[in-house]
Design a protein around this motif. Structure first.
Motif, PDB file in Angstrom:
ATOM      1  N   SER A   1     -35.526   1.218   2.168  1.00 44.31           N
ATOM      2  CA  SER A   1     -35.841  -0.207   2.224  1.00 44.31           C
ATOM      3  C   SER A   1     -35.857  -0.722   3.655  1.00 44.31           C
ATOM      4  O   SER A   1     -34.939  -0.450   4.440  1.00 44.31           O
ATOM      5  CB  SER A   1     -34.799  -0.980   1.402  1.00 44.31           C
ATOM      6  OG  SER A   1     -34.869  -2.349   1.663  1.00 44.31           O
ATOM      7  N   LEU A   2     -36.904  -1.506   3.976  1.00 46.78           N
ATOM      8  CA  LEU A   2     -36.939  -2.190   5.263  1.00 46.78           C
ATOM      9  C   LEU A   2     -35.815  -3.215   5.348  1.00 46.78           C
ATOM     10  O   LEU A   2     -35.250  -3.448   6.421  1.00 46.78           O
ATOM     11  CB  LEU A   2     -38.302  -2.866   5.455  1.00 46.78           C
ATOM     12  CG  LEU A   2     -38.545  -3.563   6.790  1.00 46.78           C
ATOM     13  CD1 LEU A   2     -38.371  -2.613   7.954  1.00 46.78           C
ATOM     14  CD2 LEU A   2     -39.924  -4.206   6.807  1.00 46.78           C
ATOM     15  N   GLU A   3     -35.453  -3.803   4.213  1.00 45.86           N
ATOM     16  CA  GLU A   3     -34.331  -4.734   4.183  1.00 45.86           C
ATOM     17  C   GLU A   3     -33.040  -4.049   4.631  1.00 45.86           C
ATOM     18  O   GLU A   3     -32.258  -4.615   5.413  1.00 45.86           O
ATOM     19  CB  GLU A   3     -34.150  -5.305   2.778  1.00 45.86           C
ATOM     20  CG  GLU A   3     -32.996  -6.283   2.658  1.00 45.86           C
ATOM     21  CD  GLU A   3     -32.844  -6.833   1.254  1.00 45.86           C
ATOM     22  OE1 GLU A   3     -32.164  -7.859   1.097  1.00 45.86           O
ATOM     23  OE2 GLU A   3     -33.391  -6.221   0.307  1.00 45.86           O
ATOM     24  N   ASP A   4     -32.805  -2.819   4.147  1.00 45.68           N
ATOM     25  CA  ASP A   4     -31.624  -2.075   4.574  1.00 45.68           C
ATOM     26  C   ASP A   4     -31.627  -1.845   6.083  1.00 45.68           C
ATOM     27  O   ASP A   4     -30.590  -1.926   6.744  1.00 45.68           O
ATOM     28  CB  ASP A   4     -31.548  -0.728   3.845  1.00 45.68           C
ATOM     29  CG  ASP A   4     -31.248  -0.874   2.360  1.00 45.68           C
ATOM     30  OD1 ASP A   4     -30.719  -1.931   1.971  1.00 45.68           O
ATOM     31  OD2 ASP A   4     -31.551   0.060   1.602  1.00 45.68           O
ATOM     32  N   ALA A   5     -32.808  -1.547   6.618  1.00 47.33           N
ATOM     33  CA  ALA A   5     -32.914  -1.305   8.060  1.00 47.33           C
ATOM     34  C   ALA A   5     -32.577  -2.561   8.854  1.00 47.33           C
ATOM     35  O   ALA A   5     -31.850  -2.503   9.862  1.00 47.33           O
ATOM     36  CB  ALA A   5     -34.328  -0.829   8.400  1.00 47.33           C
ATOM     37  N   ILE A   6     -33.081  -3.718   8.408  1.00 48.11           N
ATOM     38  CA  ILE A   6     -32.815  -4.969   9.122  1.00 48.11           C
ATOM     39  C   ILE A   6     -31.340  -5.329   9.042  1.00 48.11           C
ATOM     40  O   ILE A   6     -30.724  -5.748  10.031  1.00 48.11           O
ATOM     41  CB  ILE A   6     -33.699  -6.092   8.555  1.00 48.11           C
ATOM     42  CG1 ILE A   6     -35.164  -5.813   8.897  1.00 48.11           C
ATOM     43  CG2 ILE A   6     -33.290  -7.453   9.114  1.00 48.11           C
ATOM     44  CD1 ILE A   6     -36.134  -6.720   8.201  1.00 48.11           C
TER      45      ILE A   6
END
Length: 329
Positions: free
Chosen positions: A309-314
């Motif tokens: 997830s890009l959310e996890d990265a952010i």
């Protein structure tokens, strides 16, 4: 004029604030703190961060709605302060959640008014208004007062307004906020087409699937500071964001248990019997894991895959889990 893109260098923006009400001591709040950004022609660039990161302030500076405290913004080598009028002719802004049209005018009157502000020739403007009204699905409501529009209709009109001058650079601040799914999908298609035709786009959005679909390059910021830059895939890899594979098996004979151990999968009881083997990995491991289970004589009753997830990265970047700044490209 050559399309050199939007170049942001060492951008700062401070606002005066009072700590304890109207008569409290006056201090300053730093909303943007030394940002460098590049938004080239023909690319959709993302600007991401949690609420309060400085995204909207940055976009308003780029749109010449705010003056920077220090630093520079250049649009095709025009200075956003010294050459503000010329810059405004080359850009436009679409901001979800903000009223960007006049409610006491019709949809058509709004587009006519803004088209004249941008000096669109009247002969071209009439045809462009009809084209944009059709694009956003407002042809039937073109001559209705905007105060009678729904929120979604008003936002669609704001999108048309943002395209009225055929901008070289389009600034999108939560553009699909409040839009129905079909209209949001159509807007994404329009933005992708504009970029393919040479328009430079800067996008902020909390809909990260939208960012992954559209953006070739992303900047992540927090407290107005740069944290990371790169493609969505590069950001996920750099922050160790992991995909998840869950395989439900009715039984776990020794050979299947050995497969779980070899892959590093965890084992938990499944509702109704059997077990769930869960594997978290940056790679696509669903196929190899399933093949190994079947090869060991096991059976599979369910398979669930969750991509990294890009959310996890952010979140990893903004909560300090991954030290920044991370520059990938």
């Amino acid at each position: 004029m050559p399309d050199t893109g939007i170049e942001v260098r060492d951008l700062h923006k401070e606002f005066p604030v009072r700590d304890r009400g109207l008569f409290g001591p006056r201090t300053t709040k730093t909303a943007v703190n030394g940002l460098d950004l590049d938004i080239p022609a023909g690319r959709i660039t993302g600007l991401l961060g949690l609420n309060g990161a400085g995204k909207t302030t940055t976009i308003k500076i780029l749109a010449t709605l705010l003056r920077p405290t220090s630093g520079t913004v250049r649009v095709d080598d025009l200075d956003s302060v010294a050459d503000a009028r010329a810059v405004r002719r080359r850009i436009n802004l679409i901001a979800g959640g903000e009223r960007m049209v006049y409610t006491r005018m019709t949809g058509r009157e709004n587009l006519w008014y803004f088209g004249q502000l941008y000096d669109v020739p009247k002969r071209e403007l009439r045809a462009r208004i009809d084209e944009l009204l059709s694009l956003v699905g407002l042809t039937q409501a073109a001559d209705t007062m905007v105060e009678r529009y729904s929120r979604g209709m008003t936002q669609r009109l704001a999108i048309a307004r943002g395209l009225i001058n055929d901008p070289a650079y389009l600034l999108l601040d939560e553009p699909t906020l409040g839009l129905d799914a079909p209209i949001a999908r159509d807007l994404r298609r329009v933005v992708a087409r504009l970029a393919a035709e040479g328009t430079g786009v800067l996008l902020t959005s909390h809909y990260l699937a939208e960012v992954e679909e559209l953006c070739a390059h992303v900047y992540v910021i927090a407290d107005g500071r740069h944290l990371a830059a790169g493609s969505p895939a590069e950001l996920k890899t750099a922050t160790g964001s992991l995909g998840t594979v869950r395989v439900t098996v009715p039984q776990v004979p020794p050979a299947v248990a050995e497969v779980a151990t070899r892959f590093g999968a965890t084992r938990t009881p499944a509702d109704g019997g059997g077990e769930i083997l869960t594997l978290r990995s940056p790679d696509h491991m669903a196929g190899p894991l399933a093949a190994a289970i079947v090869g060991a004589g096991g059976a599979i009753t369910a398979l669930e895959i969750k991509e990294a997830s890009l959310e996890d990265a952010i979140l990893a970047l903004t909560d300090g889990t991954v030290p920044g700044p991370v520059v990938l490209a």
